[in-house]
Design a protein around this motif. Structure first.
Motif, PDB file in Angstrom:
ATOM      1  N   LEU A 262       0.830  -1.207   0.000  1.00 13.14           N
ATOM      2  CA  LEU A 262       0.000   0.000   0.000  1.00 13.14           C
ATOM      3  C   LEU A 262       0.863   1.256   0.000  1.00 13.14           C
ATOM      4  O   LEU A 262       0.553   2.239  -0.682  1.00 13.14           O
ATOM      5  N   PHE A 263       1.955   1.232   0.760  1.00 17.91           N
ATOM      6  CA  PHE A 263       2.854   2.384   0.794  1.00 17.91           C
ATOM      7  C   PHE A 263       3.508   2.591  -0.571  1.00 17.91           C
ATOM      8  O   PHE A 263       3.629   3.723  -1.047  1.00 17.91           O
ATOM      9  N   GLY A 264       3.916   1.491  -1.210  1.00 12.83           N
ATOM     10  CA  GLY A 264       4.512   1.605  -2.537  1.00 12.83           C
ATOM     11  C   GLY A 264       3.539   2.171  -3.553  1.00 12.83           C
ATOM     12  O   GLY A 264       3.908   3.017  -4.377  1.00 12.83           O
ATOM     13  N   PHE A 265       2.292   1.719  -3.488  1.00 15.69           N
ATOM     14  CA  PHE A 265       1.277   2.256  -4.397  1.00 15.69           C
ATOM     15  C   PHE A 265       1.049   3.744  -4.139  1.00 15.69           C
ATOM     16  O   PHE A 265       0.919   4.532  -5.086  1.00 15.69           O
ATOM     17  N   ALA A 266       1.010   4.135  -2.857  1.00 16.80           N
ATOM     18  CA  ALA A 266       0.806   5.549  -2.521  1.00 16.80           C
ATOM     19  C   ALA A 266       1.951   6.403  -3.038  1.00 16.80           C
ATOM     20  O   ALA A 266       1.732   7.498  -3.576  1.00 16.80           O
ATOM     21  N   ILE A 267       3.183   5.917  -2.883  1.00 17.68           N
ATOM     22  CA  ILE A 267       4.348   6.653  -3.378  1.00 17.68           C
ATOM     23  C   ILE A 267       4.263   6.824  -4.891  1.00 17.68           C
ATOM     24  O   ILE A 267       4.453   7.927  -5.437  1.00 17.68           O
ATOM     25  N   GLY A 268       3.988   5.730  -5.597  1.00 18.20           N
ATOM     26  CA  GLY A 268       3.891   5.811  -7.057  1.00 18.20           C
ATOM     27  C   GLY A 268       2.779   6.738  -7.508  1.00 18.20           C
ATOM     28  O   GLY A 268       2.939   7.516  -8.449  1.00 18.20           O
ATOM     29  N   PHE A 269       1.631   6.673  -6.817  1.00 14.88           N
ATOM     30  CA  PHE A 269       0.490   7.518  -7.177  1.00 14.88           C
ATOM     31  C   PHE A 269       0.814   8.994  -6.955  1.00 14.88           C
ATOM     32  O   PHE A 269       0.495   9.841  -7.806  1.00 14.88           O
TER      33      PHE A 269
ATOM     34  N   GLN B  53       0.939  -1.512 -11.209  1.00 11.38           N
ATOM     35  CA  GLN B  53       0.422  -2.743 -10.616  1.00 11.38           C
ATOM     36  C   GLN B  53       1.301  -3.955 -10.931  1.00 11.38           C
ATOM     37  O   GLN B  53       1.615  -4.734 -10.021  1.00 11.38           O
ATOM     38  N   PRO B  54       1.741  -4.169 -12.201  1.00  8.74           N
ATOM     39  CA  PRO B  54       2.649  -5.297 -12.456  1.00  8.74           C
ATOM     40  C   PRO B  54       3.938  -5.237 -11.634  1.00  8.74           C
ATOM     41  O   PRO B  54       4.430  -6.273 -11.186  1.00  8.74           O
ATOM     42  N   VAL B  55       4.467  -4.027 -11.429  1.00  2.96           N
ATOM     43  CA  VAL B  55       5.690  -3.898 -10.636  1.00  2.96           C
ATOM     44  C   VAL B  55       5.411  -4.239  -9.171  1.00  2.96           C
ATOM     45  O   VAL B  55       6.232  -4.873  -8.502  1.00  2.96           O
ATOM     46  N   LEU B  56       4.254  -3.818  -8.655  1.00  4.54           N
ATOM     47  CA  LEU B  56       3.892  -4.167  -7.282  1.00  4.54           C
ATOM     48  C   LEU B  56       3.761  -5.681  -7.116  1.00  4.54           C
ATOM     49  O   LEU B  56       4.118  -6.236  -6.073  1.00  4.54           O
TER      50      LEU B  56
ATOM     51  N   ILE C  83       8.747   2.795  -6.065  1.00  3.37           N
ATOM     52  CA  ILE C  83       7.802   1.724  -5.754  1.00  3.37           C
ATOM     53  C   ILE C  83       8.561   0.461  -5.378  1.00  3.37           C
ATOM     54  O   ILE C  83       8.245  -0.218  -4.394  1.00  3.37           O
ATOM     55  N   ARG C  84       9.585   0.116  -6.153  1.00  3.44           N
ATOM     56  CA  ARG C  84      10.384  -1.073  -5.845  1.00  3.44           C
ATOM     57  C   ARG C  84      11.062  -0.937  -4.492  1.00  3.44           C
ATOM     58  O   ARG C  84      11.134  -1.899  -3.712  1.00  3.44           O
ATOM     59  N   MET C  85      11.567   0.253  -4.194  1.00  6.11           N
ATOM     60  CA  MET C  85      12.219   0.479  -2.901  1.00  6.11           C
ATOM     61  C   MET C  85      11.253   0.288  -1.743  1.00  6.11           C
ATOM     62  O   MET C  85      11.648  -0.145  -0.658  1.00  6.11           O
TER      63      MET C  85
END
Length: 431
Positions: free
Chosen positions: A197-204, A346-349, A373-375
């Motif tokens: 969720l944090f990665g998605f928030a960062i990317g968004f 999404q694929p990267v997540l 996101i990867r980080m």
């Protein structure tokens, strides 16, 4: 340097004091709080409705399957109001019974019936069951009916091998609570779902900031060009300084807004339990991922470099056109580049260590969004981080070099929209 600072200060203060900035900064936390609270609240409200108790079970099995199913739908309740009606019909009469049940559902105001379930020998074999009714689009209702049918089938099968109802429930009821925890080189790093969720928030956040503020720079440059303000400014300030001041100033505005959003979101996450309790939503244990100071600095670097890369190109687009409609058309390639990156979030997540994620985190077009996101979701080798930052820095230099030369000539060019060949000549003129 004094002129550069003056331009940065002007661009920053002019936008921070605007009503648009204040409104967006205020509604940003409301948006994030809605993301946190509304899904949980809707989930608590999206339970099966009482309509499933107003169904009729057309039982063509001949072995009492419909009665068992009605009990499972009612949840073993002794309340007859929660018990669906059961109509035992011979298989040969099933078609006629369905027609009658359909008319009954159509006259719901008189009959009170919402729908009907058809069970037969195919159902006992675990192959098929049918439902028709007014609430057929209710996901929660259909999920509960499907679960009840499966439970009834399983119970009958277990009964055949000599198990009673109590033994069947003891075998099939498994209240498993499954949790995930991420482990990095530094040890345990909190909930795996929290990291996703944090990665998605960062990317968004990075995605939206680049899109919104890149177009803000483009509109600002176009406005200065059409009002001839740029001609006055260029008489006293070099175009490279003017471009750099705009990019840095607007970038600082975006960074300020993100800091406010992240801070308020952090507070909301800390206060989510009492807030959700007031809304009557269930509270779920949630721990923020462990983000080190170095990781925070890297997030900041990727945001700044990515913003410089795209905003300088947006500024070049704004200087080369003469109207808003032309600007939107000319900016389409840039928007396609950003949107195509967003498609891969999404694929990267789902697979942050895959080949696709590795390649996208090295390409300057996508690395400002993909690498953070990867980080956030997995450990990234230091060599990949260094390579990603290096390629992105080179991309920023190339974008600034290209944009500054288009910007220098484009601000003074009026009339029809230039072609790619003409813009290439602008670059050669500026050498």
């Amino acid at each position: 340097m004094a002129k550069l600072w003056a331009i940065i200060k002007r661009e920053y203060l002019e936008r921070v004091r605007s009503k648009w900035f204040l409104i967006a900064t205020f509604f940003g936390p409301l948006f994030f709080s809605a993301i946190i609270i509304v899904p949980a609240w809707l989930a608590s409200r999206s339970k099966a409705t009482t309509d499933i108790y107003k169904t009729t079970i057309l039982d063509a099995t001949g072995n009492g399957f419909g009665r068992r199913l009605a009990i499972n739908i009612a949840g073993d309740s002794t309340d007859t109001a929660r018990m669906p009606a059961v109509m035992v019909v011979p298989p040969s009469e099933l078609t006629r019974a369905e027609s009658t049940a359909t008319r009954t559902v159509m006259e719901k105001k008189k009959t009170g019936k919402t729908g009907y379930i058809v069970v037969n020998q195919q159902t006992i074999a675990g192959e098929a069951a049918r439902y028709a009714g007014r609430n057929a689009t209710s996901i929660a209702d259909m999920a509960q009916l499907k679960s009840a049918i499966r439970q009834t089938i399983l119970a009958q099968r277990l009964e055949k091998v000599g198990l009673d109802d109590a033994q069947t429930k003891a075998i099939t009821f498994i209240p498993l609570e499954f949790s995930t925890e991420r482990i990095t080189e530094r040890g345990r790093a909190g909930s795996g779902m929290a990291s996703v969720l944090f990665g998605f928030a960062i990317g968004f956040l990075l995605y939206m900031s680049i899109v919104i503020y890149g177009q803000t720079i483009m509109s600002g440059v176009l406005e200065e060009k059409t009002t001839r303000v740029a001609e006055v400014v260029m008489s006293s300030v070099p175009t490279d300084t003017l471009l750099a001041g705009k990019v840095i100033g607007v970038g600082a505005v975006g960074l300020t807004q993100q800091i406010i959003w992240i801070g308020t979101t952090y507070v909301l996450l800390k206060l989510r339990e009492p807030i959700m309790a007031k809304f009557g939503a269930p509270t779920v244990s949630f721990s923020l991922p462990d983000i080190s100071l170095a990781a925070g600095v890297l997030f900041l670097l990727f945001f700044l470099l990515g913003f410089i890369f795209y905003s300088s190109l947006y500024a070049a687009v704004g200087s080369s056109v003469n109207s808003e409609s032309e600007a939107r058309q000319a900016a389409t390639p840039l928007l396609v580049m950003i949107v195509s990156t967003g498609v891969f979030i999404q694929p990267v997540l789902l697979n942050p260590t895959g080949r696709t994620a590795q390649v996208l985190s090295l390409v300057p077009i996508s690395s400002p969004i993909i690498m953070p996101i990867r980080m956030a979701v997995t450990g990234v080798p230091p060599l990949e981080l260094a390579a990603s930052l290096g390629f992105l820095a080179i991309g920023c230099v190339a974008a600034l070099w290209l944009a500054s030369r288009i910007y220098r000539v484009g601000l003074l060019m009026y009339g029809k929209r230039p072609t790619m060949k003409e813009m290439a000549r602008w670059i050669s003129y500026s050498r």
